[in-house]
Design a protein around this motif. Structure first.
Motif, PDB file in Angstrom:
ATOM      1  N   GLU A 249      -6.824  -3.762   2.093  1.00  0.00           N
ATOM      2  CA  GLU A 249      -8.099  -4.471   2.256  1.00  0.00           C
ATOM      3  C   GLU A 249      -9.205  -3.578   2.798  1.00  0.00           C
ATOM      4  O   GLU A 249     -10.388  -3.881   2.624  1.00  0.00           O
ATOM      5  N   ASP A 250      -8.838  -2.469   3.439  1.00  0.00           N
ATOM      6  CA  ASP A 250      -9.833  -1.582   4.036  1.00  0.00           C
ATOM      7  C   ASP A 250     -10.017  -0.299   3.229  1.00  0.00           C
ATOM      8  O   ASP A 250     -10.433   0.734   3.768  1.00  0.00           O
ATOM      9  N   ASP A 251      -9.749  -0.373   1.939  1.00  0.00           N
ATOM     10  CA  ASP A 251      -9.953   0.769   1.036  1.00  0.00           C
ATOM     11  C   ASP A 251     -11.445   1.080   0.947  1.00  0.00           C
ATOM     12  O   ASP A 251     -12.250   0.202   0.658  1.00  0.00           O
ATOM     13  N   VAL A 252     -11.825   2.342   1.180  1.00  0.00           N
ATOM     14  CA  VAL A 252     -13.231   2.742   1.062  1.00  0.00           C
ATOM     15  C   VAL A 252     -13.495   3.533  -0.215  1.00  0.00           C
ATOM     16  O   VAL A 252     -14.631   3.911  -0.483  1.00  0.00           O
TER      17      VAL A 252
ATOM     18  N   LYS B  31      -6.652   4.093   6.037  1.00  0.00           N
ATOM     19  CA  LYS B  31      -7.627   3.498   6.949  1.00  0.00           C
ATOM     20  C   LYS B  31      -7.846   4.455   8.107  1.00  0.00           C
ATOM     21  O   LYS B  31      -6.922   4.805   8.833  1.00  0.00           O
TER      22      LYS B  31
ATOM     23  N   GLY C  54      -5.659   1.084   3.877  1.00  0.00           N
ATOM     24  CA  GLY C  54      -6.724   1.640   3.055  1.00  0.00           C
ATOM     25  C   GLY C  54      -6.261   1.948   1.647  1.00  0.00           C
ATOM     26  O   GLY C  54      -5.514   1.183   1.035  1.00  0.00           O
TER      27      GLY C  54
ATOM     28  N   SER D 287     -13.450  -0.198  -3.935  1.00  0.00           N
ATOM     29  CA  SER D 287     -13.834  -1.451  -3.272  1.00  0.00           C
ATOM     30  C   SER D 287     -15.125  -1.954  -3.902  1.00  0.00           C
ATOM     31  O   SER D 287     -15.706  -1.308  -4.769  1.00  0.00           O
TER      32      SER D 287
ATOM     33  N   ALA E 237      -3.667  -6.260   4.853  1.00  0.00           N
ATOM     34  CA  ALA E 237      -4.646  -6.065   5.916  1.00  0.00           C
ATOM     35  C   ALA E 237      -4.368  -4.769   6.675  1.00  0.00           C
ATOM     36  O   ALA E 237      -3.233  -4.294   6.736  1.00  0.00           O
ATOM     37  N   GLU E 238      -5.427  -4.192   7.219  1.00  0.00           N
ATOM     38  CA  GLU E 238      -5.320  -2.984   8.054  1.00  0.00           C
ATOM     39  C   GLU E 238      -4.734  -1.808   7.282  1.00  0.00           C
ATOM     40  O   GLU E 238      -4.038  -0.966   7.852  1.00  0.00           O
TER      41      GLU E 238
END
Length: 343
Positions: free
Chosen positions: A262-265, A188, A322, A268, A319-320
């Motif tokens: 949850e913040d995987d770019v 992230k 990547g 996703s 959460a938080e």
């Protein structure tokens, strides 16, 4: 060679020479498979964390790290890598193993499970590639956007990033340098791990070219104008060749842990590496309305069928975090991993 308790050595198998990282020779085997544009170095901080009753092993896939750079036959999907893994375990005298796969390595592990279910004690998927490959599909069933797989494969790579890998770019001056991609996409953003330099060096071991990363490509009459070739890494993850519909049907069904940031770019439902999503946000011209690939939803649907068939599946969303959740949140990752290893 020993670095911070990690042993690095080469093992000759019937298929190729494989470089592995491990810490001991005894215990229940736990095999860690790395992702694309990386190597076993991305598991080095994880291996020593396992209790002594486990034997952690992390190989370099062909064309990465110190393993032989054999060409990748993309028409086999990820079977070249899965078969290489089977050859390695045979050479090490390992009959059954717990398998842990990150990103592309998750696809390798799923393919291994489809082909050799009796040899797998448990499966842990860490931000895995979708069972329907990378790019070029819509919907949870992985329907092709175009019969030729347009929007997936070797032609979807950023040529400047490939050039930076080939040149050994260690800087941070451009948006496509390996270090910039590591910092902004692997974790992230901004992710500045203590081992940052080692991870950049690991990325730079990626063999580039038509037989390796990213692979070859063909022109397409469908948007975005490129379709998969038959060689190389990205083509091996095209939905033309990587379709793991058989996963829910395997018997026996070892327990599966799916852990993801949850913040995987990268992997996703709106990936910054999916040309369809980039087209939707105006970053790729000429977008024709092709929807982004719902990568997470596709994985969830396939694993739901696995569970409906009697398998045990646990999804853990962190959460938080990547794409490299095992490195960003090692305590949470290890707790979930040890639970499935002890199931």
């Amino acid at each position: 060679m020993t670095v911070s308790g990690i042993r690095t050595r080469r093992v000759r198998t019937e298929r190729l020479g494989v470089q592995i990282s491990d810490v001991r020779d005894a215990g229940e085997p736990v095999v860690f498979v790395h992702g694309n544009v990386s190597s076993s170095v991305f598991w080095h901080s994880t291996l020593p964390l396992l209790p002594e009753r486990f034997r952690p092993v992390a190989p370099d896939l062909r064309g990465f790290g110190g393993s032989d750079p054999l060409a990748v036959d993309a028409t086999r999907g990820l079977r070249d890598h899965a078969d290489d893994l089977a050859g390695l375990l045979d050479a090490l005298g390992i009959g059954q193993a717990h398998l842990v796969g990150w990103s592309m390595g998750g696809g390798v592990v799923m393919q291994y499970l489809c082909d050799r279910p009796g040899a797998v004690r448990s499966v842990t998927l860490v931000n895995p590639v979708s069972p329907y490959g990378y790019g070029g599909t819509r919907g949870v069933e992985g329907t092709l956007n175009s019969p030729d797989g347009a929007g997936s494969g070797g032609g979807t790579a950023n040529p400047a990033f490939v050039e930076a890998l080939a040149k050994g770019d260690r800087g941070e001056e451009t948006a496509v340098s390996p270090r910039t991609v590591l910092v902004n996409c692997y974790g992230k953003a901004p992710w500045r791990p203590d081992e940052e330099d080692a991870y950049v060096e690991s990325m730079l071991t990626t063999r580039t070219g038509a037989d390796h990363y990213p692979g070859d490509s063909t022109a397409s009459g469908s948007w975005p104008g490129v379709a998969p070739g038959t060689r190389g890494v990205l083509n091996s993850m095209s939905p033309l060749y990587l379709r793991l519909d058989a996963l829910p049907l395997v018997e026996p069904k070892p327990p599966v842990l799916w852990i993801r940031g949850e913040d995987d770019v990268i992997v996703s439902d709106g990936s910054l590496f999916d040309l369809a999503h980039l087209g939707a946000v105006g970053a790729v011209p000429g977008w024709d309305g092709t929807p982004a690939q719902p990568m997470v939803a596709q994985t969830r649907a396939v694993l739901a069928r696995y569970a409906a068939g009697g398998g045990s599946v646990r999804e853990v969303a962190v959460a938080e975090a990547g794409h490299a959740v095992h490195l960003e949140r090692p305590e949470e990752f290890l707790a979930a991993l040890l639970e499935v290893l002890s199931a």
